[in-house]
Design a protein around this motif. Structure first.
Motif, mmCIF file in Angstrom:
data_model
loop_
_atom_site.group_PDB
_atom_site.id
_atom_site.type_symbol
_atom_site.label_atom_id
_atom_site.label_comp_id
_atom_site.label_asym_id
_atom_site.label_seq_id
_atom_site.Cartn_x
_atom_site.Cartn_y
_atom_site.Cartn_z
ATOM 1 N N GLU A 45 28.870 48.090 47.826
ATOM 2 C CA GLU A 45 28.473 48.233 46.430
ATOM 3 C C GLU A 45 29.578 48.869 45.612
ATOM 4 N N ALA A 46 30.187 49.906 46.185
ATOM 5 C CA ALA A 46 31.257 50.597 45.465
ATOM 6 C C ALA A 46 32.427 49.645 45.210
ATOM 7 N N ALA A 47 32.769 48.843 46.238
ATOM 8 C CA ALA A 47 33.884 47.899 46.078
ATOM 9 C C ALA A 47 33.546 46.837 45.046
ATOM 10 N N TYR A 51 35.614 46.070 41.585
ATOM 11 C CA TYR A 51 36.385 44.843 41.367
ATOM 12 C C TYR A 51 35.686 43.835 40.468
ATOM 13 N N PHE A 52 34.345 43.768 40.567
ATOM 14 C CA PHE A 52 33.641 42.736 39.792
ATOM 15 C C PHE A 52 32.770 43.316 38.686
ATOM 16 N N GLY A 53 32.573 44.618 38.704
ATOM 17 C CA GLY A 53 31.739 45.231 37.676
ATOM 18 C C GLY A 53 30.312 45.402 38.150
ATOM 19 N N LEU A 54 29.638 46.372 37.536
ATOM 20 C CA LEU A 54 28.282 46.727 37.911
ATOM 21 C C LEU A 54 27.326 45.555 37.745
ATOM 22 N N LEU A 84 25.702 39.981 44.239
ATOM 23 C CA LEU A 84 26.535 39.907 45.450
ATOM 24 C C LEU A 84 25.820 40.534 46.642
ATOM 25 N N LEU A 85 25.126 41.629 46.373
ATOM 26 C CA LEU A 85 24.403 42.333 47.417
ATOM 27 C C LEU A 85 23.330 41.414 48.030
ATOM 28 N N PHE A 86 22.576 40.757 47.148
ATOM 29 C CA PHE A 86 21.544 39.855 47.650
ATOM 30 C C PHE A 86 22.157 38.639 48.332
#
Lengths: 291, 237
Positions: free
Chosen positions: A251-253, A257-260, A266-268
């Motif tokens: 999540e931090a990465a 790099y891609f924004g909140l 991405l996580l899902f």
């Protein structure tokens, strides 16, 4: 350098909170075989009880432990009221999803009625800020990063090196056989819920120290904890702990790099991939059991 | 000798299905007791009702004079009535050492933990070599030893074994039979459910044929029976 430090720090911090939440979910799943959807509400309630105690004039060093102990009682009562009566039913997993969701919603609205919608904050564990590797961080967050592994290690020692922990692991594996060696299975179920609620309450106190609290503050961490346990597997407690930190770093990465904005998607995406490739979770076997 | 366990008119079942219909039997008057009969006729259900895993709907179960029908499994373990369930599944991800510690969990068994552990190791030396190994990684015979060993750690006054030889090779069966006989000689009366009649004849003095949830025939000590008779009991005349 500062990018790496930021990701590393953010990952450790988020991972700590997720681990505290996910371990409780996994503990309840492995021992009782149900999912507790009021787990996020435990987090919120822990934070509000701590806030209330501080408001009443108690020092944080007293208020926080008391709130954690109160949460153990809350967990026990919730288990006795909406889980225990249903044990033995054939469709218990689904029924308990509903009863814990209902209880959670009740507690959430209760908190809204008692404490109101205005955001609150509780004192940080340690006041002040510092800079590490070019990144400004609060001492509160550093304290959380240090304390969480200690608590998780203590839980591991409890489960693996004490007689009561052995009993909890036994119940997780075979309920009938546990009855036949004379274990008090109902009390152990209560204990699993009590520990889970305490850990969630502590996570809530941690969160309330750096972010504004609201009655719905537990729902996002619950969702993340669910992702963590699906990702890491729920057949043990070490799986979710590793997974929590991995998800934290991921999540931090992503947000760096891609924004909140893109992070949840991405996580899902990763979650769906995991479910396709290894549906039992990446650190897990197919059987239930605490190890 | 007065009976150690008396089951009188017990009715039990699951949901709307009644499995045990007014079953009565006695154990301990003539030594060890064997139960046999076709599968699905209530032997395991009877054992579950005796050990408190299943609440009987009616009837009485007296162990050493005390009525235990309807008590919790934990309370019954506390009286020294110990049930080794079928299928040696036990705790697959615990070590043998863990299982033995669990066996001695009850307040009644804890003071005897060290002494009982000695007994178990003497009876099953193989377990000592695999003490830290997970039960899942053991052979079927070894898992059965762990099940029986765990029960011995509970300091039994009456030991109930449910199909201990299920799925074991003949040689292992004989070894197990010798060990169980030794437990019995040590002064612990047994109730054994078994499909292997030879095993039962070796171990027990009194037999009950359980059929349709009730006792169909009782064979007292001294009453002879041959293989043919048993076969006709199983399959009808």
């Amino acid at each position: 350098m500062s990018a790496l430090a930021e990701i590393l720090f953010g990952g450790l911090f988020q991972g700590s909170l997720y681990a505290m939440m996910a371990v409780g979910l996994a503990l309840v799943w492995t021992t009782i075989g149900v999912f507790n959807f009021s787990h996020g509400v435990f987090m919120m309630l822990g934070a509000y009880i701590a806030w209330q105690l501080v408001e009443l004039g108690l020092p944080a060093a007293v208020a926080f432990p008391v709130a954690v102990v109160v949460m153990a009682g809350v967990g026990w009562i919730l288990q006795a009221s909406v889980v225990r009566p249903l044990i033995g039913r054939p469709n218990i997993v689904l029924v308990v999803v509903i009863t814990t969701l209902a209880a959670g919603s009740l507690i959430e609205n209760g908190a809204l009625t008692i404490w109101g919608p205005r955001s609150k904050q509780i004192p940080a564990l340690i006041d002040g800020n510092t800079t590490i590797g070019g990144v400004g961080v609060s001492l509160h967050q550093i304290a959380i990063i240090v304390i969480t592994p200690l608590i998780l290690a203590a839980l591991w020692v409890f489960l693996n090196r004490t007689r009561l922990g052995l009993a909890l692991r036994a119940v997780a594996q075979n309920e009938d056989a546990s009855h036949l060696v004379g274990l008090n299975v109902t009390a152990l179920y209560g204990l699993a819920f009590a520990i889970a609620a305490s850990l969630a309450g502590l996570a809530g106190i941690f969160m309330g120290g750096y972010r504004f609290m609201s009655p719905v503050m537990g729902s996002d961490p619950l969702l993340k904890a669910l992702i963590v346990v699906v990702f890491g597997g729920i057949s043990s407690i070490s799986g979710p702990i590793f997974a929590a930190y991995l998800i934290g770093f991921f999540e931090a990465a992503c947000s760096y790099y891609f924004g909140l904005y893109w992070t949840p998607a991405l996580l899902f995406g990763v979650l769906i991939l995991t479910l396709m490739v290894r549906p039992e979770g990446i650190f897990s076997s197919r059987s239930r059991g605490l190890a | 000798m007065s009976p150690v366990l008396t089951v009188e008119g017990v009715t039990a079942g699951y949901g709307r299905v009644t499995v045990l219909h007014d079953i009565s039997l006695e154990a301990g008057r003539f030594g060890n007791v064997g139960l046999f009969g076709p599968n699905g006729h209530g032997k395991t259900t009877l054992l579950r009702a005796i050990s408190g895993l299943l609440k009987p709907r009616g009837g009485s179960i007296r162990f050493d004079g005390q009525d235990i029908a309807g008590l919790s499994a934990r309370a019954i373990v506390g009286t020294g009535l110990i049930h080794v369930p079928q299928g040696n599944r036990l705790f697959p991800d615990l070590s043998i050492a863990d299982c033995m510690a669990l066996g001695a969990y009850s307040a009644r068994a804890r003071p005897h933990e060290a002494e009982n552990r000695e007994k178990v190791i003497k009876l099953f030396p193989k377990l000592a070599q695999r003490w830290r190994q997970r039960v899942r990684t053991l052979s079927g015979g070894e898992r059965q030893m762990v099940s029986i060993g765990t029960a011995l750690m509970s300091h039994p006054r009456l030991l109930i074994l449910d199909e201990p030889t299920l799925g074991l090779a003949p040689k292992i069966k004989d070894e197990l039979c010798a060990s169980v006989l030794e437990i019995s000689r040590g002064g612990v009366p047994l109730i054994v459910v078994e499909q292997d009649i030879e095993f039962l004849l070796e171990l027990t003095q009194q037999l009950y044929l359980v059929n349709h949830g009730a006792v169909a025939t009782e064979i007292k000590p001294g009453e002879s029976l041959d293989h043919g008779e048993i076969m006709s009991m199983y399959f009808g005349h």
